[in-house]
Design a protein around this motif. Structure first.
Motif, PDB file in Angstrom:
ATOM      1  N   GLU A 108       0.881  -1.056  -0.057  1.00 58.29           N
ATOM      2  CA  GLU A 108      -0.050  -0.095  -0.106  1.00 58.29           C
ATOM      3  C   GLU A 108       0.702   1.116  -0.044  1.00 58.29           C
ATOM      4  OE1 GLU A 108      -3.129   0.380  -0.228  1.00 58.29           O
ATOM      5  OE2 GLU A 108      -3.957  -1.414  -0.127  1.00 58.29           O
ATOM      6  N   VAL A 109       1.870   1.365   0.883  1.00 57.24           N
ATOM      7  CA  VAL A 109       2.861   2.488   1.100  1.00 57.24           C
ATOM      8  C   VAL A 109       3.553   2.506  -0.248  1.00 57.24           C
ATOM      9  CG1 VAL A 109       4.792   3.290   2.189  1.00 57.24           C
ATOM     10  CG2 VAL A 109       2.888   2.477   3.591  1.00 57.24           C
ATOM     11  N   ASP A 110       3.986   1.447  -0.894  1.00 61.12           N
ATOM     12  CA  ASP A 110       4.830   1.535  -2.261  1.00 61.12           C
ATOM     13  C   ASP A 110       3.903   1.890  -3.260  1.00 61.12           C
ATOM     14  OD1 ASP A 110       7.035   0.391  -0.965  1.00 61.12           O
ATOM     15  OD2 ASP A 110       6.833  -1.710  -1.507  1.00 61.12           O
ATOM     16  N   THR A 111       2.859   1.655  -3.334  1.00 64.33           N
ATOM     17  CA  THR A 111       1.742   2.313  -4.088  1.00 64.33           C
ATOM     18  C   THR A 111       1.569   3.681  -4.059  1.00 64.33           C
ATOM     19  OG1 THR A 111       0.495   0.030  -4.213  1.00 64.33           O
ATOM     20  CG2 THR A 111      -0.393   2.059  -5.110  1.00 64.33           C
ATOM     21  N   MET A 112       1.236   4.274  -2.920  1.00 60.43           N
ATOM     22  CA  MET A 112       1.017   5.641  -2.743  1.00 60.43           C
ATOM     23  C   MET A 112       2.368   6.360  -2.889  1.00 60.43           C
ATOM     24  SD  MET A 112      -1.560   5.823   0.563  1.00 60.43           S
ATOM     25  CE  MET A 112      -0.696   4.495   1.690  1.00 60.43           C
ATOM     26  N   LEU A 113       3.499   5.782  -2.608  1.00 63.20           N
ATOM     27  CA  LEU A 113       4.734   6.557  -2.804  1.00 63.20           C
ATOM     28  C   LEU A 113       5.182   6.610  -4.475  1.00 63.20           C
ATOM     29  CD1 LEU A 113       7.331   7.804  -1.825  1.00 63.20           C
ATOM     30  CD2 LEU A 113       8.414   5.506  -1.698  1.00 63.20           C
ATOM     31  N   ALA A 114       4.823   5.717  -5.275  1.00 66.63           N
ATOM     32  CA  ALA A 114       4.935   5.660  -6.637  1.00 66.63           C
ATOM     33  C   ALA A 114       3.928   6.552  -7.313  1.00 66.63           C
ATOM     34  CB  ALA A 114       4.831   4.214  -7.294  1.00 66.63           C
ATOM     35  N   GLU A 115       2.635   6.673  -6.610  1.00 64.86           N
ATOM     36  CA  GLU A 115       1.895   7.736  -7.144  1.00 64.86           C
ATOM     37  C   GLU A 115       2.311   9.259  -6.744  1.00 64.86           C
ATOM     38  OE1 GLU A 115      -1.956   6.698  -5.730  1.00 64.86           O
ATOM     39  OE2 GLU A 115      -2.391   5.115  -7.388  1.00 64.86           O
ATOM     40  N   ALA A 116       2.716   9.456  -5.516  1.00 66.03           N
ATOM     41  CA  ALA A 116       3.101  10.600  -5.079  1.00 66.03           C
ATOM     42  C   ALA A 116       4.485  11.130  -5.762  1.00 66.03           C
ATOM     43  CB  ALA A 116       3.601  10.639  -3.686  1.00 66.03           C
ATOM     44  N   THR A 117       5.139  10.148  -6.318  1.00 70.23           N
ATOM     45  CA  THR A 117       6.689  10.566  -6.809  1.00 70.23           C
ATOM     46  C   THR A 117       6.226  10.918  -8.360  1.00 70.23           C
ATOM     47  OG1 THR A 117       7.990   9.011  -5.676  1.00 70.23           O
ATOM     48  CG2 THR A 117       8.798   9.727  -7.623  1.00 70.23           C
ATOM     49  N   GLN A 118       5.365  10.100  -8.943  1.00 68.49           N
ATOM     50  CA  GLN A 118       5.005  10.370 -10.372  1.00 68.49           C
ATOM     51  C   GLN A 118       4.283  11.903 -10.194  1.00 68.49           C
ATOM     52  OE1 GLN A 118       2.314   7.482 -11.995  1.00 68.49           O
ATOM     53  NE2 GLN A 118       2.147   8.465 -14.108  1.00 68.49           N
ATOM     54  N   ALA A 119       3.281  12.096  -9.442  1.00 70.09           N
ATOM     55  CA  ALA A 119       2.560  13.604  -9.532  1.00 70.09           C
ATOM     56  C   ALA A 119       3.751  14.523  -9.085  1.00 70.09           C
ATOM     57  CB  ALA A 119       1.664  13.464  -8.185  1.00 70.09           C
ATOM     58  N   MET A 120       4.675  14.230  -8.211  1.00 73.09           N
ATOM     59  CA  MET A 120       5.615  15.347  -8.225  1.00 73.09           C
ATOM     60  C   MET A 120       6.496  15.594  -9.450  1.00 73.09           C
ATOM     61  SD  MET A 120       8.629  15.889  -5.201  1.00 73.09           S
ATOM     62  CE  MET A 120       9.625  14.684  -5.975  1.00 73.09           C
ATOM     63  N   GLN A 121       6.650  14.569 -10.071  1.00 71.05           N
ATOM     64  CA  GLN A 121       7.662  14.669 -11.353  1.00 71.05           C
ATOM     65  C   GLN A 121       6.845  15.466 -12.518  1.00 71.05           C
ATOM     66  OE1 GLN A 121       8.755  10.545 -12.103  1.00 71.05           O
ATOM     67  NE2 GLN A 121      10.576  10.566 -10.961  1.00 71.05           N
ATOM     68  N   SER A 122       5.449  15.186 -12.179  1.00 73.85           N
ATOM     69  CA  SER A 122       4.429  15.956 -13.416  1.00 73.85           C
ATOM     70  C   SER A 122       4.559  17.469 -13.085  1.00 73.85           C
ATOM     71  CB  SER A 122       3.341  15.295 -13.398  1.00 73.85           C
ATOM     72  OG  SER A 122       3.276  13.956 -13.688  1.00 73.85           O
ATOM     73  N   GLU A 123       4.252  17.674 -11.925  1.00 73.23           N
ATOM     74  CA  GLU A 123       4.375  19.189 -11.299  1.00 73.23           C
ATOM     75  C   GLU A 123       4.932  19.360  -9.792  1.00 73.23           C
ATOM     76  OE1 GLU A 123       0.845  22.815 -10.904  1.00 73.23           O
ATOM     77  OE2 GLU A 123       0.403  20.812 -11.700  1.00 73.23           O
TER      78      GLU A 123
END
Length: 623
Positions: free
Chosen positions: A567-582
Motif C-alpha cells: 500500500e505504501v509503495d503504491t502511494m509512494l509511486a503515485e506521489a513521486t509520479q505526481a511530483m515529477q509531473s508538477e
C-alpha cells in the motif's frame, strides 16, 4: 648574532641530556637509557626515555620528542634564544659575538629586569608592612589566602608620589621611566606611576617581572592600571600567568583564558592552575599563537555579562583567519553577571569544572551570535544571515577549514529555515485486523500492490497461520487480499482461507494437525509440511516451541506489515509520479512522509526479527 649549525651541534654534544632532564624528572637507569614518568602528560607507568648517546628524549605514551634545546623550550617554556643562552652558560660555551648595538640593548634589558625585580620585592614588603593593612583587607575580603598572595608575588604601592623612586634611586630616574615605574611630565620631577594600589607582577615565560598591574584600593579610576609598553613589556604579546600555567597545561592538556588577574588567582587557589589572562585588551594574534603552541583548542572563559560575551565574539572573529586543522577555540559561558572569581568563591572548583565539561565549539558560538544579531522574519533578513556567515567563513586562510565552515553554515541554515512539515501519523501496531488507508487507489495501483507483496514475509505468515490456525478467522478480511498473489503460494493462501471458512461451521476448533490433513486432500501436503519445518525463519510464530501469546502478537504485526508495505509503495509511486509531473510543496511533503513511513515499516520488521533473536538467546541461556 649568528647561531650556526656547528655551534648548536657543539652545544648539544656538551650537554648531558639525562642530567638536564633529571633536574625536574625522576629518572632511573634502564640499560643504556634512562626512564621515568613523562612530564608532558599524566601517567603512572614510566614510558618516557632519555638517551644520552643519541641526545634525545622520547615518550611512548604521548610522542613527546626532542633534544636539549627542545626540552628547554617545551618543558621550561623559554624562547629559543634564551634556551640556547642558558645551555651555553651551563656548558661553558661562549655565545657568538653580538654586534655593538645588540650588546648594548641586551645590557640595558638586564638592568631593566633587575629594576623590575627589585620593585616587585619592594611592593611585597609594603604589603606585609603597616601601610599594607588596607590592601591585606582587600585580599582577605576577596578570599585570597596569604600563601596564594605569596605565590603570585602580590604587593602594595603606597599612596605616595616618591617612595618607590627613593627606594630604587640607584637605578636612576631614566631607567625607571623606561621600564614604566615612573611617569615623566615636562618641566616636572618624575613621580611614581603606581600609588595606592594592590600590585600584581606580570612575568615573562622565564618568570622575570616585566610589568605590573595595579588595582585601586577603595574608590577611584581607573580600577586597574597596567604598565605601559616598554622594552621589556608588550601587552599584545604577553599573557598573564603564562610562566606558572605552562607546566599545568602540559599535564592537563588544556589552557583556560579568563579576563582578569583575580580570575586567574582565584582559579589557581582552588586547584585550577592552567589559566591565563590578556592584559586589558582583546586577544591578539600573537597571544592566540602562544595559546595554540600549548594546546590545539584553548578554552575562553569570559565573564557572563554583555561586555564579556562581546569580548568572546571579538576573539572568535580574530581567530578565524588563523584557523588550521587541529587549531580552534572553544567557549564557556559563565552565569549572568559572574566571572570565574565569583563562581569558584561561591560554588567551588566543581562548578567551574562542570562548565568546562560542556564547552561550546567555535562554530557553535559563531552560529549562535549571528542568529541573535537581528530578526530573521523576512527573506531579506535570512539572506543577510547567510551572507554574514559566508563572509565569516571567507576570512579563513586555510582552504580546507574554510570549505568545512562554509558547508556547515550552509547545512545549518538550510535545516533551520526548511518549511515546517505537516504532522504525519505513522502506522501503529494494531491489535485487530488491519485496514488499508481510505485513499482512492487506481486499477494500475492494484496491480502494483499485488506485485509488491513480499513473498518471503508472505511465506512466513502462511507458515504462522498453518501453525496457529485459530488466528485465520481474526484476519479473514485482510488475508483475502493475498489471493492476488499468483502461483503456488497464492493457491495455498486460498486453500487455507477456504478451509477456515468451511471449518467455522464445525464444533471443534481447527488445530494445525487437522488443517494439514485437510490441505493434504487438496494436494498441498508437501508444501504445507515444508512450511512447518521452516524453523529457520526468524519469527516466533513459525517456531514450534514459541510462547503462544508472543507468537500471536508477532503474527499480528507481521500481517500488518505484509499488507501495509505494498500500500505504501503504491502511494509512494503515485506521489513521486505526481511530483515529477508538477512540483508543489504539498506533493514534496507527501513524498517525504511516505518515504519515512516506508522506512518505519522496515524498522518494524527489523525489530520483529531482532526481538525474536533476543528471545532465542534467552532461551538458550535458560537451557
Amino acid at each position: 648574532m649568528s647561531l650556526t649549525p656547528q655551534f648548536l651541534d657543539e652545544l648539544r654534544a656538551r650537554t648531558t641530556l639525562s642530567a638536564l632532564v633529571g633536574k625536574s624528572v625522576k629518572l632511573h637507569k634502564a640499560g643504556r637509557e634512562h626512564k621515568g614518568c613523562c612530564p608532558f602528560h599524566n601517567e603512572k607507568t614510566p614510558s618516557f626515555y632519555v638517551n644520552d648517546e643519541k641526545g634525545f628524549y622520547h615518550c611512548f605514551g604521548c610522542s613527546a620528542h626532542g633534544d636539549a634545546i627542545r626540552w628547554m623550550t617545551d618543558q621550561r617554556g623559554l624562547p629559543f634564544i634564551d634556551a640556547v643562552k642558558e645551555l651555553a652558560q651551563a656548558a661553558g660555551l661562549e655565545m657568538p659575538a653580538q654586534d655593538r648595538r645588540a650588546a648594548e640593548k641586551a645590557e640595558r634589558a638586564r638592568g631593566l629586569h633587575d629594576a623590575m625585580g627589585d620593585a616587585a620585592t619592594w611592593f611585597t614588603e609594603q604589603l606585609g608592612g603597616l601601610s599594607g593593612s588596607e590592601a591585606r583587607g582587600v585580599l582577605d575580603k576577596r578570599g585570597i589566602r596569604p600563601d596564594t598572595a605569596r605565590a603570585f608575588g602580590l604587593g602594595f604601592a603606597p599612596d605616595s608620589r616618591g617612595q618607590l623612586k627613593a627606594a630604587l634611586k640607584d637605578y636612576g630616574a631614566p631607567a625607571l621611566i623606561e621600564c614604566g615605574l615612573l611617569i615623566s611630565v615636562e618641566n616636572k620631577e618624575p613621580y611614581d606611576r603606581f600609588r595606592g594600589r594592590l600590585m600584581i607582577p606580570i612575568r615573562d615565560q622565564r618568570g622575570r617581572v616585566i610589568a605590573f598591574g595595579g588595582r585601586i584600593i577603595g574608590d577611584g579610576e581607573p580600577k586597574y592600571l597596567n604598565s605601559p609598553d616598554t622594552p621589556l613589556f608588550d601587552k599584545g604579546r604577553t599573557l598573564y600567568n603564562l610562566d606558572r600555567a605552562a607546566p599545568a597545561v602540559r599535564k592537563s592538556g588544556r589552557v583556560l583564558v579568563v579576563e582578569g588577574y583575580m580570575d586567574v588567582i582565584a582559579l589557581a587557589q582552588v586547584g585550577i592552575h592552567e589559566a591565563v589572562a590578556p592584559l586589558g585588551t582583546a586577544l591578539t594574534e600573537h597571544q592566540l599563537e602562544k595559546l595554540w603552541r600549548m594546546v590545539e583548542v584553548p578554552v575562553l572563559c569570559f565573564d557572563g555579562d554583555a561586555a564579556g560575551q562581546k569580548a568572546a565574539i571579538r576573539a572568535a572573529h580574530r581567530a578565524l583567519p588563523l584557523l588550521q586543522p587541529g587549531r580552534s577555540l572553544s567557549f564557556v559561558t559563565l552565569p549572568q553577571g559572574q566571572d570565574p572569581d565569583d563562581l569558584v568563591r561561591a560554588r567551588g572548583a566543581g562548578a567551574m569544572e562542570e562548565l568546562l565539561a560542556s564547552a561550546q565549539p567555535l562554530v557553535d558560538r559563531l552560529w549562535q551570535s549571528e542568529m541573535a544579531a537581528e530578526p530573521l522574519d523576512t527573506p531579506e533578513q535570512r539572506a543577510g544571515l547567510k551572507q554574514r556567515l559566508s563572509e565569516l567563513a571567507g576570512t579563513i586562510a586555510d582552504q580546507g577549514v574554510k570549505f568545512e565552515y562554509l558547508s556547515e553554515f550552509r547545512r545549518r541554515a538550510d535545516e533551520h529555515f526548511r518549511p515546517a512539515k505537516k504532522p504525519f501519523v505513522p502506522f501503529q501496531k494494531r491489535t485487530g485486523p488491519w485496514k488499508p488507508p481510505p485513499l482512492p487507489v487506481t486499477e494500475d495501483a492494484k496491480a502494483f500492490r499485488a506485485a509488491g507483496i513480499d513473498r518471503v514475509l508472505a511465506k512466513a505468515v502462511l507458515a504462522g497461520l498453518i501453525r496457529h490456525p485459530a488466528e485465520i478467522a481474526r484476519h479473514m478480511e485482510v488475508l483475502g487480499s493475498l489471493r492476488l498473489v499468483d502461483g503456488a503460494l497464492g493457491r495455498l493462501f486460498e486453500a487455507v482461507v477456504d478451509v477456515a471458512l468451511e471449518d467455522q461451521r464445525g464444533q471443534d476448533p481447527l488445530d494445525s494437525g487437522r488443517l494439514v490433513t485437510i490441505l493434504a486432500r487438496s494436494g498441498f501436503e508437501t508444501v504445507a509440511s515444508e512450511l512447518l519445518r521452516a524453523d529457520t525463519m526468524p519469527y516466533s510464530f513459525t517456531q514450534r516451541s514459541a510462547d503462544h501469546g508472543r507468537a500471536r502478537a508477532d503474527l499480528d504485526e507481521a500481517i500488518a506489515i505484509l499488507i501495509a508495505r505494498p500500500e505504501v509503495d503504491t502511494m509512494l509511486a503515485e506521489a513521486t509520479q505526481a511530483m515529477q509531473s508538477e512540483f508543489t510543496a504539498d506533493a514534496f511533503e507527501r513524498q517525504v512522509a511516505l518515504v519515512r513511513e516506508k522506512q518505519a515499516l522496515e524498522d518494524r520488521l527489523a525489530n520483529l526479527v531482532q526481538s525474536n533473536e533476543d528471545a532465542r538467546a534467552m532461551g538458550s541461556e535458560g537451557n
